[in-house]
Design an enzyme around this catalytic site. Structure first.
Site, PDB file in Angstrom:
ATOM      1  N   ASP A 160     -16.998   8.481  -1.024  1.00 60.35           N
ATOM      2  CA  ASP A 160     -15.675   8.349  -0.395  1.00 60.35           C
ATOM      3  C   ASP A 160     -15.336   9.705   0.220  1.00 60.35           C
ATOM      4  OD1 ASP A 160     -13.173   7.445   0.371  1.00 60.35           O
ATOM      5  OD2 ASP A 160     -12.320   7.441  -1.648  1.00 60.35           O
TER       6      ASP A 160
ATOM      7  N   HIS B 256      -7.332   1.219  -6.561  1.00 57.26           N
ATOM      8  CA  HIS B 256      -7.494   0.413  -5.342  1.00 57.26           C
ATOM      9  C   HIS B 256      -8.229  -0.880  -5.746  1.00 57.26           C
ATOM     10  CE1 HIS B 256      -7.722  -0.533  -1.238  1.00 57.26           C
ATOM     11  NE2 HIS B 256      -8.386   0.489  -0.746  1.00 57.26           N
TER      12      HIS B 256
ATOM     13  N   CYS C  97     -16.158   3.030   0.799  1.00 61.18           N
ATOM     14  CA  CYS C  97     -14.985   2.168   1.045  1.00 61.18           C
ATOM     15  C   CYS C  97     -14.458   2.311   2.467  1.00 61.18           C
ATOM     16  CB  CYS C  97     -13.899   2.472   0.030  1.00 61.18           C
ATOM     17  SG  CYS C  97     -13.529   4.220  -0.106  1.00 61.18           S
TER      18      CYS C  97
ATOM     19  N   ARG D  18       0.895  -1.170   0.000  1.00 64.72           N
ATOM     20  CA  ARG D  18       0.000   0.000   0.000  1.00 64.72           C
ATOM     21  C   ARG D  18       0.926   1.210   0.000  1.00 64.72           C
ATOM     22  NH1 ARG D  18      -5.304   0.733   1.582  1.00 64.72           N
ATOM     23  NH2 ARG D  18      -5.819   2.553   2.807  1.00 64.72           N
TER      24      ARG D  18
ATOM     25  N   ARG E  93     -13.567  -7.174   2.017  1.00 69.76           N
ATOM     26  CA  ARG E  93     -12.160  -6.941   1.677  1.00 69.76           C
ATOM     27  C   ARG E  93     -11.367  -8.227   1.926  1.00 69.76           C
ATOM     28  NH1 ARG E  93      -9.637  -1.942   1.731  1.00 69.76           N
ATOM     29  NH2 ARG E  93      -7.808  -3.198   1.232  1.00 69.76           N
TER      30      ARG E  93
ATOM     31  N   GLN F  67     -10.163  -3.145  -3.176  1.00 71.77           N
ATOM     32  CA  GLN F  67     -11.423  -2.554  -2.711  1.00 71.77           C
ATOM     33  C   GLN F  67     -12.537  -2.830  -3.723  1.00 71.77           C
ATOM     34  OE1 GLN F  67     -12.100  -0.587   0.283  1.00 71.77           O
ATOM     35  NE2 GLN F  67     -14.109  -1.210  -0.451  1.00 71.77           N
TER      36      GLN F  67
HETATM   37  N1   CP Z   1     -10.789   1.244   2.521  1.00 68.02           N
HETATM   38  C1   CP Z   1      -9.513   1.171   2.975  1.00 68.02           C
HETATM   39  O1   CP Z   1      -8.595   0.934   2.202  1.00 68.02           O
HETATM   40  O2   CP Z   1      -9.373   1.323   4.323  1.00 68.02           O
HETATM   41  P1   CP Z   1      -8.035   1.560   5.202  1.00 68.02           P
HETATM   42  O3   CP Z   1      -7.529   2.924   4.834  1.00 68.02           O
HETATM   43  O4   CP Z   1      -8.484   1.458   6.627  1.00 68.02           O
HETATM   44  O5   CP Z   1      -7.047   0.487   4.830  1.00 68.02           O
END
Ligand code: CP
Length: 319
Positions: free
Chosen positions: A237, A145, A277, A118, A305, A148
């Site tokens: 979002d 992403h 998300c 990430r 997820r 997601q």
């Molecule tokens: N939706 C998502 O990626 O959440 P986090 O930022 O908590 O990983």
């Protein structure tokens, strides 16, 4: 209720080493992964703990910034299927600063069976995949992403019965989530609308790529009220991400009128689900009432997820 992929197209295993963008995969592979996610979810929900395909395997998880869902869903999922996940935070790795990305990739490949990253800077995930000898999973970049969106697709299939032919309306910033929807729409046919303020549209090249694929109807608009009519899903979002804290006050002004509130959901109609998300800023991009309403599916979405990612990792590791 999961659509069965055509036997002609269906591939049991992905021919790709990494999971970086949804549009790298064909429809049959995406549907196979979603079917697998549903199967493994049912197994884990039944309390079954003897399916341990990742036994003896390790995963390196690289995090450039804090995260709750991504960290816990990957770590829990990999552990429940028998593997061991190793967290590497910003103090452990500073990609491209303390150590070059290509060196990080080559070193971690020697210890681990799979790498999840990430990293925010999209070039970093591309470089990691290029230099890693083991599969790399994109756990979020500033561009997209994909994990997601696989969880979102799984959640829609569970609640609506299908993804194909639905109308998904995203309300807010044309960000990495929108790019992921557009890349999915390049492969699976549905109607995708992004309603965003002027100047906050998604990346033009990605919109063009989705349109040129000729698979889905794609609309970009500045009118959320018109956009949500007939929606199966209204999606939101945050208006300012972790890297945009200084702009947050300005963005709240610009995005006024793009809050998903009860009135907007009423325009969408009684069958419309609300998705997000997460994390959400209640009272900003979405009201408390919308997120707590019976047709809000944000928590099943968050749970998925883990199940979607388990299926992605099973595919990449050859199970
Ligand atoms: N939706 C998502 O990626 O959440 P986090 O930022 O908590 O990983």
């Amino acid at each position: 209720t999961f659509p069965t992929p055509s036997p002609v197209q269906a591939k049991e295993k992905s021919e790709l080493k990494d999971f970086l963008h949804i549009s790298d995969f064909d429809k049959a592979t995406i549907m196979n992964i979603l079917n697998r996610a549903a199967e493994v979810k049912a197994l884990l929900k039944s309390g079954e703990r003897t399916y341990l395909p990742f036994k003896g395997k390790t995963m390196a998880m690289i995090f450039a910034k804090p995260s709750m869902r991504t960290r816990v869903s990957f770590e829990t999922g990999f552990s429940l299927l028998g593997g061991h996940a190793i967290y590497l935070g910003p103090d452990d790795i500073q990609m491209g600063k303390r150590e070059e990305t290509r060196d990080v990739a080559r070193v971690l490949s020697r210890y681990n069976d799979i790498i999840m990253a990430r990293v925010f800077a999209h070039q970093d995930i591309l470089d990691l995949a290029k230099y890693s000898s083991v599969p790399v999973v994109n756990g979020l970049t500033d561009y997209n992403h994909p994990c997601q969106i696989m969880a979102d697709a799984l959640t829609m299939i569970e609640h609506i019965g299908q993804l194909e032919g639905t109308k998904v309306v995203y309300v807010g910033d044309g960000n990495n989530i929108v790019h992921s929807w557009l890349l999915l729409a390049a492969v699976i046919p549905f109607h995708f609308v992004c309603a965003c303020p002027k100047g906050f549209e998604p990346d033009e090249k990605t919109v063009e790529k989705a349109r040129q694929a000729g698979v889905s109807k794609i609309e970009i608009t500045n009118d959320p009220k018109e956009a949500v009519r007939g929606a199966d899903v209204v999606y939101s979002d945050v208006w300012a991400s972790m890297g945009q804290k200084e702009e947050a006050a300005y963005r709240r002004q610009v995005f006024k009128g793009f809050q998903v509130d009860e009135a907007l959901m009423k325009l969408a109609g009684p069958k419309a689900y609300f998705m997000h998300c997460l994390p959400a800023e209640r009272g900003v991009e979405v009201t408390d009432g919308v997120i707590e309403a019976p047709n809000s599916i944000v928590f099943p979405q968050a749970e998925n997820r883990m199940h979607a990612q388990n299926a992605i990792m099973l595919n990449l590791l050859g199970f």
